[in-house]
Design a protein around this motif. Structure first.
Motif, short mmCIF file in Angstrom:
data_model
loop_
_atom_site.label_atom_id
_atom_site.label_comp_id
_atom_site.label_asym_id
_atom_site.label_seq_id
_atom_site.Cartn_x
_atom_site.Cartn_y
_atom_site.Cartn_z
N ALA B 62 17.68 -57.10 38.77
CA ALA B 62 16.43 -56.94 39.54
C ALA B 62 16.74 -56.77 41.03
O ALA B 62 16.11 -55.95 41.72
CB ALA B 62 15.54 -58.16 39.33
N HIS B 63 17.72 -57.53 41.48
CA HIS B 63 18.13 -57.42 42.89
C HIS B 63 18.58 -56.00 43.21
O HIS B 63 18.19 -55.42 44.24
CB HIS B 63 19.27 -58.42 43.17
N LYS B 64 19.34 -55.43 42.32
CA LYS B 64 19.84 -54.06 42.51
C LYS B 64 18.67 -53.06 42.53
O LYS B 64 18.61 -52.16 43.35
CB LYS B 64 20.84 -53.68 41.42
N THR B 65 17.76 -53.23 41.60
CA THR B 65 16.62 -52.33 41.50
C THR B 65 15.79 -52.37 42.78
O THR B 65 15.43 -51.33 43.35
CB THR B 65 15.73 -52.73 40.30
N PHE B 66 15.48 -53.60 43.24
CA PHE B 66 14.57 -53.71 44.39
C PHE B 66 15.28 -53.50 45.73
O PHE B 66 14.61 -53.29 46.75
CB PHE B 66 13.81 -55.04 44.34
N ALA B 67 16.60 -53.56 45.71
CA ALA B 67 17.33 -53.29 46.94
C ALA B 67 17.09 -51.85 47.40
O ALA B 67 17.11 -51.55 48.60
CB ALA B 67 18.83 -53.53 46.72
N LYS B 68 16.83 -51.00 46.43
CA LYS B 68 16.58 -49.59 46.74
C LYS B 68 15.16 -49.39 47.28
O LYS B 68 14.83 -48.35 47.80
CB LYS B 68 16.76 -48.73 45.48
N LYS B 69 14.32 -50.44 47.04
CA LYS B 69 12.91 -50.34 47.51
C LYS B 69 12.69 -51.36 48.62
O LYS B 69 13.46 -51.41 49.58
CB LYS B 69 11.97 -50.57 46.32
N GLY B 70 11.70 -52.19 48.48
CA GLY B 70 11.37 -53.15 49.56
C GLY B 70 12.09 -54.48 49.49
O GLY B 70 11.81 -55.38 50.27
N GLY B 71 13.00 -54.65 48.52
CA GLY B 71 13.81 -55.87 48.45
C GLY B 71 13.25 -56.94 47.51
O GLY B 71 12.10 -56.87 47.06
N MET B 72 14.10 -57.94 47.26
CA MET B 72 13.72 -59.06 46.37
C MET B 72 14.02 -60.38 47.08
O MET B 72 15.08 -60.55 47.66
CB MET B 72 14.51 -58.97 45.06
N ILE B 73 13.06 -61.27 47.01
CA ILE B 73 13.22 -62.61 47.61
C ILE B 73 13.11 -63.66 46.51
O ILE B 73 12.25 -63.55 45.63
CB ILE B 73 12.12 -62.86 48.67
N VAL B 74 13.98 -64.67 46.59
CA VAL B 74 13.86 -65.80 45.67
C VAL B 74 13.48 -67.01 46.50
O VAL B 74 14.15 -67.31 47.50
CB VAL B 74 15.21 -66.07 44.95
N PHE B 85 23.44 -71.09 41.89
CA PHE B 85 23.55 -69.93 42.79
C PHE B 85 24.81 -70.06 43.65
O PHE B 85 25.51 -69.09 43.91
CB PHE B 85 22.33 -69.83 43.70
N ASP B 86 25.06 -71.30 44.05
CA ASP B 86 26.19 -71.56 44.94
C ASP B 86 27.52 -71.30 44.24
O ASP B 86 28.36 -70.54 44.73
CB ASP B 86 26.08 -73.03 45.39
N VAL B 87 27.71 -71.91 43.05
CA VAL B 87 29.03 -71.81 42.40
C VAL B 87 29.31 -70.42 41.84
O VAL B 87 30.46 -70.05 41.62
CB VAL B 87 29.22 -72.86 41.28
N THR B 88 28.25 -69.64 41.62
CA THR B 88 28.47 -68.31 41.05
C THR B 88 28.52 -67.23 42.13
O THR B 88 28.69 -66.05 41.83
CB THR B 88 27.33 -67.95 40.06
N GLY B 89 28.31 -67.65 43.39
CA GLY B 89 28.33 -66.68 44.48
C GLY B 89 27.00 -65.96 44.67
O GLY B 89 26.88 -65.10 45.55
N PHE B 90 25.98 -66.31 43.90
CA PHE B 90 24.68 -65.65 44.02
C PHE B 90 23.98 -65.99 45.33
O PHE B 90 23.12 -65.26 45.79
CB PHE B 90 23.77 -66.01 42.83
N LYS B 91 24.39 -67.11 45.91
CA LYS B 91 23.79 -67.53 47.17
C LYS B 91 24.06 -66.47 48.25
O LYS B 91 23.24 -66.26 49.14
CB LYS B 91 24.42 -68.87 47.60
N ASP B 92 25.19 -65.81 48.13
CA ASP B 92 25.55 -64.78 49.12
C ASP B 92 24.96 -63.41 48.79
O ASP B 92 24.90 -62.54 49.64
CB ASP B 92 27.09 -64.64 49.20
N ILE B 93 24.56 -63.25 47.55
CA ILE B 93 24.03 -61.93 47.14
C ILE B 93 22.51 -61.90 47.30
O ILE B 93 21.97 -60.95 47.85
CB ILE B 93 24.39 -61.65 45.64
#
Lengths: 367, 97
Positions: B62-74, B85-93
């Motif tokens: 989903a992040h990839k899809t919306f990066a091309k548009k207006g973005g995704m916020i969690v 999120f932290d241990v998998t590196g998702f915090k940085d993505i």
């Protein structure tokens, strides 16, 4: 005189619906202090009650000083006199004073004079710290005091061995200590004793030998150090560490993950695992099964997932066992899955021996 | 898991409640793929209790899809999910608020 005071071989006790003792074999030597521990309903009290024939064994033999106590023509009263028994519920005569309770059997059965019985009784009351209660009726005593009188009464018969059947189970927690300290002083005097108890610290400190009973047998027999610090058998270990165990058998790739995960959740909630421990166990369960084993391993049979939680240490371990060819599940996880697992468990270990895969996740983060 | 969908102009908010795991992640994926009239996506995780790798993969797509548009916020991520999120590196993505 032989060193062995009691010998038990193939002792079995059956009731119509249950068999508390299946096959008990042991020898007890003079001066040994044996604590009998184990889960409820595993025959601990039944064993004591068979030894002094309060229960009639269904099979097997019990020898006291080389004489078979459960032989048809055995002199049961004479053999029983060698043994004293202290019960959970004291069993004092409420219409007799403390000293009369203690004097009765020595006078009636051992034919001691009143003076002899009194002197011995007072000596014993002093030993248990209740000399000032000699003329009091039992119902004026606290539970702990009643049990100390019961111990004095048992010792008044000069038994060769004393059997204690959960001597502190019926007591208010504040009174457990005074009774245990009396038993501890008897152990120091070299009296042979068998003690069924749930007081683990006491069993560890006072015993020369510990029986862990489970499933109708003496499942493990060892020194307190062995049983408490280094138990050799799985069930002993689980009992000693007060392990709560969740076990899920997985029969096929089509197993019901949702139902199994729900059972795991219920287990974690029932035993009050921390949110973190619960989450980490759940993650290992899901990542291992649903991202690795069920997807990439086509060659397994009879898989078992086990989670163990120690209440004492607030720590958890997880293991997976399955037969089939060698398959180390973490090697088949993607990077995301692997990071999750490495974070959840402090230690990951994989073994493959004789067609069995064993996967261990140790030191799961609980706090 | 339940998903509550709220549209505000070109922004779509999905309130995700319960557990995002192997069995429920495909439902979130389907819901995200079905979004048509929005440029940006907000994932409200205030009621999300659990996330596994299956859930993370859906977030990544989903992040990839919306990066091309207006973005995704969690947003409103609890401690347990944030730890993942932290241990998998998702915090940085991911854009986490």
């Amino acid at each position: 005189m032989s060193d062995t005071i009691i010998k038990i071989s193939h002792l079995r006790k059956e009731y119509p619906n249950v068999t508390p003792l299946k096959d008990v074999n042991t020898e007890i030597r003079r001066g040994e202090v044996i604590s009998i521990i184990g889960p409820s309903g595993t025959g601990k009290s039944t064993l004591l009650r068979c030894i002094n024939l309060l229960e009639k064994p269904t099979g097997g033999e019990i020898y006291i000083d080389g004489v078979q106590i459960n032989a048809p023509k055995a002199d049961v009263p004479a053999l029983r006199r060698k043994m004293g028994m202290v019960f959970q519920s004291f069993n004092l005569f409420n219409n007799m004073s403390v000293i009369e309770n203690i004097m009765a059997a020595p006078m009636d059965i051992l034919h001691k004079t009143k003076e002899e019985a009194y002197n011995k009784g007072m000596e014993l009351l002093r030993m248990v710290g209740l000399a000032d209660k000699e003329n009091v009726l039992p119902n004026q005593l606290s539970g702990g005091q009643k049990q100390r009188v019961a111990i004095a009464r048992t010792l008044a018969m000069d038994p060769d061995i004393v059997l204690f059947d959960e001597p502190t189970s019926a007591l208010d927690p504040t009174m457990v200590g005074e009774v245990l300290s009396v038993i501890r002083s008897l152990a120091k005097q070299g009296l042979t004793m068998m003690i069924v108890t749930h007081e683990m610290k006491f069993a560890r400190n006072v015993s020369t030998r510990v029986f862990y009973m489970d499933d109708g047998i003496i499942y493990e027999d060892g020194t307190p150090e062995q049983i408490f610090d280094n138990p050799q058998k799985e069930r002993t270990r689980r009992f000693i560490h007060r392990l709560k165990v969740f076990e899920e058998r997985i029969g096929s790739r089509d197993f019901d993950f949702v139902a199994a995960a729900n059972r795991l959740d219920l287990f974690c909630e029932k035993h009050n695992l921390s949110a973190k421990a619960h989450n980490n166990i759940r993650l290992i369960f899901e990542e291992m099964l649903m991202q690795s084993l069920m997807v990439h391993n086509t060659d397994w049979t009879s898989m078992t997932f086990t989670a163990e939680y120690s209440e004492d240490m607030e720590c958890a371990d997880v293991s997976l066992h399955y037969s089939g060819s060698r398959f180390n599940p973490i090697e088949y996880c993607d990077e995301i899955s692997r990071s999750i697992i490495e974070n959840a468990a402090g230690e990951y270990r994989y073994d493959y021996t004789d067609g069995i895969n064993d996967v261990f996740f140790k030191n799961i983060a609980c706090k | 898991m339940t998903i509550n969908q709220i549209q505000n102009g070109t922004e779509m908010t999905l309130q995700v409640e319960g557990r995002l795991d192997t069995t429920t992640a495909p439902d979130l994926e389907k819901q995200i793929n079905g979004i048509e009239n929005a440029d940006s996506l907000v994932l409200d995780f205030s009621k999300l209790d659990y996330i596994s790798s299956a859930g993370l993969r859906v977030l990544l797509a989903a992040h990839k899809t919306f990066a091309k548009k207006g973005g995704m916020i969690v947003k409103n991520v609890n401690e347990i999910v944030l730890d993942i999120f932290d241990v998998t590196g998702f915090k940085d993505i991911l854009n986490i608020q």
